[in-house]
Design a protein around this motif. Structure first.
Motif, short mmCIF file in Angstrom:
data_model
loop_
_atom_site.label_atom_id
_atom_site.label_comp_id
_atom_site.label_asym_id
_atom_site.label_seq_id
_atom_site.Cartn_x
_atom_site.Cartn_y
_atom_site.Cartn_z
N GLY A 1 60.39 77.03 51.75
CA GLY A 1 58.75 77.17 51.95
C GLY A 1 58.19 77.29 50.63
N THR A 2 56.72 77.07 50.55
CA THR A 2 56.10 77.33 49.59
C THR A 2 55.17 78.64 49.81
OG1 THR A 2 54.14 76.06 50.26
CG2 THR A 2 56.08 74.83 48.86
N GLY A 3 55.17 79.16 50.76
CA GLY A 3 54.16 80.52 51.19
C GLY A 3 53.10 79.78 51.86
N GLU A 4 52.68 78.58 51.96
CA GLU A 4 51.84 77.89 52.52
C GLU A 4 51.96 77.21 53.75
OE1 GLU A 4 48.66 75.94 49.81
OE2 GLU A 4 50.49 76.08 48.45
N GLN A 5 51.01 77.07 54.79
CA GLN A 5 51.52 76.32 55.87
C GLN A 5 51.40 74.82 55.98
OE1 GLN A 5 48.53 77.25 59.06
NE2 GLN A 5 49.82 76.03 60.53
N HIS A 6 52.50 74.44 56.55
CA HIS A 6 52.65 73.07 56.66
C HIS A 6 51.95 72.40 57.86
CE1 HIS A 6 55.76 69.52 58.21
NE2 HIS A 6 54.56 69.17 58.01
N MET A 7 50.87 71.80 57.96
CA MET A 7 50.06 71.36 59.08
C MET A 7 50.73 70.56 59.72
SD MET A 7 47.64 73.49 58.88
CE MET A 7 46.25 72.93 60.01
N VAL A 8 50.45 69.99 60.97
CA VAL A 8 50.99 68.96 61.83
C VAL A 8 50.86 67.54 61.11
CG1 VAL A 8 51.07 67.95 64.09
CG2 VAL A 8 50.78 70.31 64.05
N GLY A 9 51.68 66.84 61.05
CA GLY A 9 51.61 65.67 60.32
C GLY A 9 52.30 65.50 59.12
N ALA A 10 52.48 66.87 58.20
CA ALA A 10 53.19 66.58 57.02
C ALA A 10 52.32 66.20 56.01
CB ALA A 10 54.63 66.25 57.27
N ILE A 11 50.97 65.85 56.30
CA ILE A 11 50.27 64.85 55.10
C ILE A 11 50.13 65.55 53.91
CG2 ILE A 11 48.28 63.80 54.84
CD1 ILE A 11 48.17 63.25 57.75
N GLY B 1 32.56 68.05 49.91
CA GLY B 1 33.47 68.11 48.97
C GLY B 1 34.83 67.73 49.26
N GLN B 2 35.10 66.95 50.45
CA GLN B 2 36.27 66.33 50.85
C GLN B 2 35.80 65.03 51.29
OE1 GLN B 2 38.42 68.56 53.72
NE2 GLN B 2 38.01 70.45 52.89
N LYS B 3 37.03 64.20 51.36
CA LYS B 3 36.86 62.82 51.94
C LYS B 3 38.19 62.39 52.37
CE LYS B 3 37.75 58.97 49.61
NZ LYS B 3 37.58 58.02 48.91
N LEU B 4 38.06 61.45 53.48
CA LEU B 4 39.25 61.15 54.37
C LEU B 4 40.28 60.63 53.39
CD1 LEU B 4 37.31 59.17 57.36
CD2 LEU B 4 38.77 61.36 57.36
N ASP B 5 41.49 60.82 53.73
CA ASP B 5 42.78 60.41 52.66
C ASP B 5 43.10 59.21 53.32
OD1 ASP B 5 44.65 60.26 51.12
OD2 ASP B 5 45.86 61.93 51.91
N ASP B 6 42.77 57.99 52.62
CA ASP B 6 43.10 56.60 53.29
C ASP B 6 44.06 56.12 52.43
OD1 ASP B 6 41.20 56.35 51.16
OD2 ASP B 6 39.82 55.07 52.25
N ARG B 7 44.56 56.75 51.53
CA ARG B 7 45.57 56.24 50.45
C ARG B 7 46.73 55.39 51.04
NH1 ARG B 7 46.73 61.22 46.74
NH2 ARG B 7 46.75 62.29 48.76
N ALA C 1 42.16 64.68 55.19
CA ALA C 1 41.18 64.71 54.21
C ALA C 1 41.72 65.42 52.78
CB ALA C 1 39.93 65.24 54.48
N CYS C 2 41.13 64.92 51.81
CA CYS C 2 41.33 65.69 50.60
C CYS C 2 40.11 66.08 49.70
CB CYS C 2 42.29 64.54 49.56
SG CYS C 2 43.78 64.46 50.20
N ASP C 3 40.31 66.92 48.69
CA ASP C 3 39.14 67.12 48.06
C ASP C 3 38.58 65.95 47.00
OD1 ASP C 3 39.26 69.78 48.84
OD2 ASP C 3 39.96 70.48 46.88
N GLY C 4 37.57 65.52 47.12
CA GLY C 4 37.08 64.65 46.27
C GLY C 4 35.59 63.87 47.15
N GLU C 5 34.91 63.22 46.50
CA GLU C 5 33.65 62.84 46.74
C GLU C 5 33.75 61.35 47.60
OE1 GLU C 5 31.01 64.65 46.59
OE2 GLU C 5 32.16 66.17 45.91
N PRO C 6 33.03 61.40 48.57
CA PRO C 6 33.04 60.16 49.64
C PRO C 6 32.78 58.82 48.82
CG PRO C 6 31.78 61.66 50.71
CD PRO C 6 32.11 62.23 49.34
N GLY C 7 33.34 57.88 48.82
CA GLY C 7 33.09 56.76 47.85
C GLY C 7 34.02 56.75 46.57
N GLY C 8 34.59 57.90 46.09
CA GLY C 8 35.10 58.03 44.66
C GLY C 8 36.73 57.98 45.29
N GLU C 9 37.52 58.08 43.98
CA GLU C 9 38.77 58.31 44.15
C GLU C 9 39.30 59.63 44.52
OE1 GLU C 9 41.05 55.87 43.93
OE2 GLU C 9 39.55 54.12 44.25
N ILE C 10 40.37 59.83 45.08
CA ILE C 10 41.04 61.22 45.16
C ILE C 10 41.77 61.44 43.98
CG2 ILE C 10 42.62 62.53 46.47
CD1 ILE C 10 42.02 60.97 49.01
N PRO C 11 41.41 62.57 43.27
CA PRO C 11 42.10 62.91 42.01
C PRO C 11 43.83 63.02 42.47
CG PRO C 11 40.14 64.21 42.51
CD PRO C 11 40.34 63.51 43.80
#
Length: 635
Positions: free
Chosen positions: A279-289, A536-542, A592-602
């Motif tokens: 573990g890392t000390g952070e929670q693994h949310m359902v889906g492991a995304i 400040g977030q956008k859907l993670d469609d990668r 979702a990931c941090d990033g602006e709608p329409g832009g690339e996810i860093p």
């Protein structure tokens, strides 16, 4: 793919808060008028619900950061009968160190007024008393922070924000040797380890369980490796001792489930040193995304370095000699994992991360808050599956699980007899007895029960206990019967119980969780889940559509077509017109990931998973709505 929506411009006045009593207010009753000028966050929770416990921890930094402008109210809305009692709610607020005010709502009056359908549900009320957002599930901390900031700025400018102390009054501290002890372990030297969950530490007792020899951990909540007195835990749970040959390879003797830190910790009993082993000390949310990428993201099944993966509320542990792994009851995402201490790897062994009671192999089984483990004499693993009030058995080689007692998420009670008719109420611990039967810590019934696989029947060994959470079987001397050492969590003590020669037969009935049903029509039903990506977030469609919807029912034959899981957040289902009522089970996830709608996810953006499981009682009526609209995050 679900697109972001904007906040509803129609103002809705927040309904009054009504319940049995207020807690953490110094005895004062409150109304919404008393809170005018504050941002108010309602957290509809119940203490059996692991997702609700996750939200309690998500809210801690928020309530600290906005202490002058924000009032959090935990609206306790019970699922199980036990959770309706005054004493149980008092214990839960104390156990989980809830540092905000709580409205005790045993009859779900406020729950219904705010049309809550799931645990947890969050509702935000602005300083003028209007509802501005509601959302279900966990993982909303980033969005909540952004919304609270927006409301503070808006109402500061309007002059409608009141900054200063809120109505929270802390309770008097309680001093006991143990504080809500969780799990027990008999060491090879006969000493006993106790997970002193409320004191965030592990206590070593002598073989009799009467004298404290030492305490492992500082006793302060935290996540820190270190020595006997400096290491920090957060509500530790299950404990397991490794075989000597494994100890010689890894350098630690015991693995501890550090539940709220979402980690496994290794303890060297000779030095007292504590290290993080999974573990890392952070929670693994359902889906492991957010921490499993590429092929792992698509399959959702992880097998890799133990320190690289986020875990989710590991609750109990057991060593499997058959596989050489530590079996992990991962309560937070309703699964079973397997940790290999020698290889330093961990894998998802069994479960889909959907919540429910479904037998099958490792890739099809469903669990619900796996909470107790013990080895069976045939190499299997006994499981206490708490939220389904079930006892199950796992093959650790294949991940295949079989249910022996239990019916489903909303079926519980206190009934002995045949396994088909027997009922438990949120069991947390299991222990195999010398005769091959299984003692069950039937936590919410305050009892120790026994399941006999030979006769496929259930009986009662002891009653009148205060939230028993785990069991140690103390070997018999000569011809004597064994006795049991119980972690009596609600009484903050260890209790000895003799195994009677003749067990009791109790029948106090079988119950079903009762909530007002939603009336729907008999025609095709459109199931739709709304989701708004926080600022400040956008859907993670990668890797394709980042949303997922799973629909099933109780009874299963209620849905004739449209059940199962698939991408997207909308579905049409057909119902059997001959069935008048049932429960629709809806699971949804959105990444979702941090990033602006329409832009690339860093490349190194922080990513988040929003998820919720609904169990919605429905009645099918003529003229009912042919739509079921749910909000994962509605603003």
């Amino acid at each position: 793919m679900t697109e972001p929506t904007v906040r509803n411009s129609v103002k809705i006045r927040a309904p009054e808060l009504v319940g049995r009593r207020w807690m953490n207010t110094g005895g004062k009753d409150l109304t919404l008028a008393d809170l005018r000028g504050k941002v108010v966050l309602l957290d509809f929770w119940t203490f059996c619900c692991i997702n609700c416990l996750h939200v309690l921890d998500e809210l801690r930094p928020i309530e600290e950061k906005y202490a002058d402008e924000l009032v959090i109210i935990g609206v306790h809305s019970p699922k199980f009968e036990f959770e309706r009692t005054v004493e149980a709610v008092d214990k839960a607020v104390e156990r989980y160190q809830v540092e905000h005010i709580v409205l005790d709502d045993p009859d779900l009056v406020t729950w219904q007024a705010y049309t809550a359908r799931a645990w947890p549900t969050l509702v935000v009320i602005d300083p003028e008393g209007y509802v501005v957002a509601s959302m279900s599930g966990e993982g909303h901390s980033a969005g909540l922070g952004a919304l609270i900031e927006e409301l503070i700025d808006e109402h500061s400018a309007k002059g409608t924000l009141h900054s200063g102390d809120g109505p929270y009054v802390p309770p008097e501290p309680v001093e006991t040797e143990l504080f809500f002890p969780g799990k027990l372990l008999r060491l090879s030297n006969d000493n006993i380890l106790v997970a002193d969950s409320g004191h965030h530490s592990i206590v070593e007792y002598d073989a009799a369980g009467s004298t404290v020899l030492r305490r492992i951990g500082s006793g302060e909540r935290g996540f820190e490796d270190g020595s006997l007195s400096t290491a920090r835990f957060a509500e530790p749970g299950g404990l397991v001792e490794l075989p000597l040959d494994v100890v010689e390879q890894v350098g630690y003797h015991v693995v501890a489930a550090d539940t709220v830190n979402h980690a496994l910790r290794g303890i060297n009993l000779e030095t007292g040193d504590v290290t993080t082993v999974a573990g890392t000390g952070e929670q693994h949310m359902v889906g492991a995304i957010d921490n499993i990428v590429g092929e792992h993201r698509q399959t959702g099944r992880y097998d890799g370095p133990a320190r690289a993966v986020k875990l989710s509320s590991p609750w109990d542990l057991e060593y499997s000699a058959q596989t050489g792994e530590v079996i992990v009851a991962m309560a937070g995402n309703h699964t079973i994992w397997a940790f290999n201490p020698v290889a330093g790897t961990i894998r998802l062994l069994s479960g889909t991360m959907n919540e429910g009671l479904v037998d099958g192999d490792g890739e099809t089984a469903w669990y619900a808050q796996t909470s107790g483990l013990d080895s069976a004499s045939d190499g299997g693993i006994w499981i206490a599956d708490a939220e389904t009030s079930a006892v199950r058995k796992l093959d650790p080689r294949t991940g295949t699980v079989e249910t022996l007692v239990g019916e489903g998420l909303y079926d519980f009670g206190f009934r002995d007899g045949s396994a088909e008719e027997a009922r438990f109420q949120h069991p947390l611990g299991v222990a195999e007895l010398p005769d091959g039967s299984v003692a069950v810590a039937d936590t919410y019934n305050g009892a120790i029960r026994r399941f006999d696989p030979g006769t496929s029947s259930v009986s009662t060994l002891a009653r009148g206990l205060n939230e028993p959470s785990d069991i140690l079987v103390v070997a018999p001397v000569g011809g004597d019967a064994p006795h049991l050492l119980i972690a009596e969590s609600g009484a903050h003590q260890l209790t000895r119980v003799s195994v009677p020669k003749e067990a009791q037969q109790v029948d106090e009935g079988a119950l079903t969780s009762s909530r007002p049903p939603t009336e729907i029509g008999s025609g095709p039903i459109e199931v739709s889940v709304a989701f708004t990506v926080p600022p400040g977030q956008k859907l993670d469609d990668r890797w394709g559509d980042p949303t997922y919807l799973q629909v099933s029912s109780t009874p299963p034959e209620l849905i004739t077509s449209g059940d199962g899981g698939a991408e997207g957040m909308n579905r049409t289902i057909e119902l059997d017109p001959s069935i008048d009522e049932g429960v629709l089970h809806v699971t949804v996830r959105a990444a979702a990931c941090d990033g602006e709608p329409g832009g690339e996810i860093p490349l190194h953006a922080a990513c988040h998973l929003y998820q919720q499981d609904w169990g919605i009682p429905v009645s099918i009526v003529d003229g009912g709505e042919n739509a079921l609209n749910l909000d994962l995050r509605g603003v």
